[in-house]
Motif scaffolding. Sequence first.
Motif, PDB file in Angstrom:
ATOM      1  N   THR A 197       0.485  -3.256  -6.763  1.00 59.67           N
ATOM      2  CA  THR A 197      -0.066  -3.453  -8.112  1.00 59.67           C
ATOM      3  C   THR A 197       1.022  -3.862  -9.119  1.00 59.67           C
ATOM      4  O   THR A 197       0.728  -4.048 -10.298  1.00 59.67           O
ATOM      5  CB  THR A 197      -0.755  -2.163  -8.625  1.00 59.67           C
ATOM      6  OG1 THR A 197       0.238  -1.137  -8.746  1.00 59.67           O
ATOM      7  CG2 THR A 197      -1.845  -1.698  -7.670  1.00 59.67           C
TER       8      THR A 197
ATOM      9  N   GLN B  59       8.010  -6.682  -8.269  1.00 59.40           N
ATOM     10  CA  GLN B  59       8.109  -6.591  -6.804  1.00 59.40           C
ATOM     11  C   GLN B  59       9.447  -7.132  -6.320  1.00 59.40           C
ATOM     12  O   GLN B  59      10.056  -6.600  -5.390  1.00 59.40           O
ATOM     13  CB  GLN B  59       6.959  -7.358  -6.141  1.00 59.40           C
ATOM     14  CG  GLN B  59       5.631  -6.660  -6.331  1.00 59.40           C
ATOM     15  CD  GLN B  59       4.531  -7.242  -5.450  1.00 59.40           C
ATOM     16  OE1 GLN B  59       4.786  -7.998  -4.526  1.00 59.40           O
ATOM     17  NE2 GLN B  59       3.306  -6.885  -5.765  1.00 59.40           N
TER      18      GLN B  59
ATOM     19  N   ARG C 132       7.575   3.907 -12.799  1.00 58.58           N
ATOM     20  CA  ARG C 132       6.451   3.510 -11.940  1.00 58.58           C
ATOM     21  C   ARG C 132       6.645   3.950 -10.503  1.00 58.58           C
ATOM     22  O   ARG C 132       6.102   3.342  -9.590  1.00 58.58           O
ATOM     23  CB  ARG C 132       6.329   1.992 -11.943  1.00 58.58           C
ATOM     24  CG  ARG C 132       6.047   1.454 -13.304  1.00 58.58           C
ATOM     25  CD  ARG C 132       6.266  -0.024 -13.313  1.00 58.58           C
ATOM     26  NE  ARG C 132       5.894  -0.537 -14.601  1.00 58.58           N
ATOM     27  CZ  ARG C 132       4.887  -1.366 -14.789  1.00 58.58           C
ATOM     28  NH1 ARG C 132       4.170  -1.783 -13.789  1.00 58.58           N
ATOM     29  NH2 ARG C 132       4.603  -1.779 -15.996  1.00 58.58           N
TER      30      ARG C 132
ATOM     31  N   SER D 296       3.809  -6.436 -10.876  1.00 59.12           N
ATOM     32  CA  SER D 296       3.876  -7.889 -11.094  1.00 59.12           C
ATOM     33  C   SER D 296       4.859  -8.501 -10.088  1.00 59.12           C
ATOM     34  O   SER D 296       5.639  -7.775  -9.447  1.00 59.12           O
ATOM     35  CB  SER D 296       4.369  -8.173 -12.515  1.00 59.12           C
ATOM     36  OG  SER D 296       5.738  -7.830 -12.616  1.00 59.12           O
TER      37      SER D 296
ATOM     38  N   ARG E 201       0.823  -1.222   0.000  1.00 61.08           N
ATOM     39  CA  ARG E 201       0.000   0.000   0.000  1.00 61.08           C
ATOM     40  C   ARG E 201       0.848   1.259   0.000  1.00 61.08           C
ATOM     41  O   ARG E 201       0.330   2.366   0.106  1.00 61.08           O
ATOM     42  CB  ARG E 201      -0.961  -0.037   1.189  1.00 61.08           C
ATOM     43  CG  ARG E 201      -1.907  -1.232   1.038  1.00 61.08           C
ATOM     44  CD  ARG E 201      -2.824  -1.396   2.177  1.00 61.08           C
ATOM     45  NE  ARG E 201      -3.878  -0.399   2.128  1.00 61.08           N
ATOM     46  CZ  ARG E 201      -4.982  -0.480   2.853  1.00 61.08           C
ATOM     47  NH1 ARG E 201      -5.160  -1.504   3.670  1.00 61.08           N
ATOM     48  NH2 ARG E 201      -5.897   0.455   2.780  1.00 61.08           N
TER      49      ARG E 201
ATOM     50  N   GLN F  58       3.550   4.492  -8.453  1.00 60.57           N
ATOM     51  CA  GLN F  58       2.554   3.405  -8.457  1.00 60.57           C
ATOM     52  C   GLN F  58       2.582   2.650  -7.129  1.00 60.57           C
ATOM     53  O   GLN F  58       3.651   2.487  -6.514  1.00 60.57           O
ATOM     54  CB  GLN F  58       2.919   2.454  -9.609  1.00 60.57           C
ATOM     55  CG  GLN F  58       1.895   1.386  -9.879  1.00 60.57           C
ATOM     56  CD  GLN F  58       2.223   0.626 -11.176  1.00 60.57           C
ATOM     57  OE1 GLN F  58       2.799   1.170 -12.123  1.00 60.57           O
ATOM     58  NE2 GLN F  58       1.865  -0.636 -11.206  1.00 60.57           N
TER      59      GLN F  58
END
Length: 232
Positions: free
Chosen positions: A131, A137, A124, A133, A87, A127
């Motif tokens: 979320t 991660q 990203r 992939s 998060r 982001q």
Amino acid sequence: MRRLEVAHGGIPAVRGIDLEVRAGEIVCLIGANGAGKSTTLNAIAGLLPCAGGEIHYAGARIDTLPPHRRVAAGIALVPEGRGIFGRLTVEENLRLGAWTRGTEATLAEDRERICCLLPQLASRRGQLAGTLSGGEQQMLAVGRALLSRPRLLLLDEPSMGLAPRVVEDIFTLIGKIARDGVALLLVEQNARLALELADRGYVMEGGRIVLAGAGGDLPRDPRVRSAYLGER
Ligand code: ATP
């Protein structure tokens, strides 16, 4: 480390192992589930106490230091399952990796350098990490660890759950990090790839090291071939 012993609730999981990682080396630790590989990495990072033996790093004994002092000394762990905060954004996860460095002026520079190493993440940064992939991660977890400027990076099953092409990307990244002079201790189920990349390897069974050798030699050992490479 010398004669390292680690237990879970009094039950021995690592039973007196000697293991060495030299500067700039990639060393892999292979073995079946439950052999004690993750326990070894967690003990080096300071997340589990040693029940016996000693851990030395850069000329000093470190096995009584708390985990944050080991990070500050140059040891970073990328845990099994990655430990990403889903998060938080990519940028926020990266910043967390640098918390031991306070407000150092070189931090922004390092974040740029790491985004160059991990181009998948550069675009990203805002982001939410949850979320991304699985492969992204894993890259983020490695990038976050690099922000503590480690000299020794501990990687626990970096290829777990990833597609073969993504696994290749992760292993390419590991090779690049080693070329920058960081020592790597890699725990891997994918013994074939790990031994291809590693300078040296150790095989663990039942909390003990049962075999050690050069990365190029271990795949020729009949015991390694039958137990870990699926050959006869
Ligand atoms: P895996 O690939 O399954 O993670 P591993 O070689 O990393 O295997 P460890 O996770 O280090 O093995 O486990 C070594 C032993 O310690 C096993 O017998 C395991 O059941 C036990 N163990 C691991 N973590 C705990 C825990 N938190 N509490 C109790 N026992 C544990």
